[in-house]
Motif scaffolding. Sequence first.
Motif, PDB file in Angstrom:
ATOM      1  N   THR A  56      78.458  31.694   8.141  1.00 30.59           N
ATOM      2  CA  THR A  56      77.367  32.371   8.837  1.00 30.59           C
ATOM      3  C   THR A  56      76.151  32.509   7.920  1.00 30.59           C
ATOM      4  N   ILE A  59      74.342  29.246   8.269  1.00 28.17           N
ATOM      5  CA  ILE A  59      73.660  29.211   9.573  1.00 28.17           C
ATOM      6  C   ILE A  59      72.433  30.124   9.550  1.00 28.17           C
ATOM      7  N   LEU A  90      74.077  32.548  17.859  1.00 26.40           N
ATOM      8  CA  LEU A  90      74.728  33.210  16.724  1.00 26.40           C
ATOM      9  C   LEU A  90      74.814  34.719  16.944  1.00 26.40           C
TER      10      LEU A  90
END
Length: 133
Positions: A56, A59, A90
């Motif tokens: 994450t 990202i 997300l």
Amino acid sequence: MTSPLKTLHIALWVVQVVLAATFAWAAVMKLSTPIPQLAVMWPWVGQVSSLLVKGTGIIDLLGGLGLVLPAALRVKPLLTPLAALGLVLLMVCAIVFHVMRGEAHLTGFNIVVVLLCIFVAWGRYKRAPVSPR
């Protein structure tokens, strides 16, 4: 007198930069802070795979860059609203993650970010797109 389109363009840039800085900060935290230390600030980090945390973080970094660089450089500026939509996805995943863990009270920030990303996606795709070079 400033036209409404110019005002929208400025507002979009402000939101893009604020979101990009937010996602870049989160990325730096997730990618450079040891998990035990990060878990003090974000308890969920200590309860999931470090691959999820680092993934994450990557990202976050790519999304933050995507909110600003394509439009600022005017190279494939359509990537900016696409990055905003990716970050909506997300954040929706983050909301679902927290709700499933009984942490719905932690989703306010995510919801605000979703709304801001939707604003950027709409604005940069429909109302005030950036022209490529």
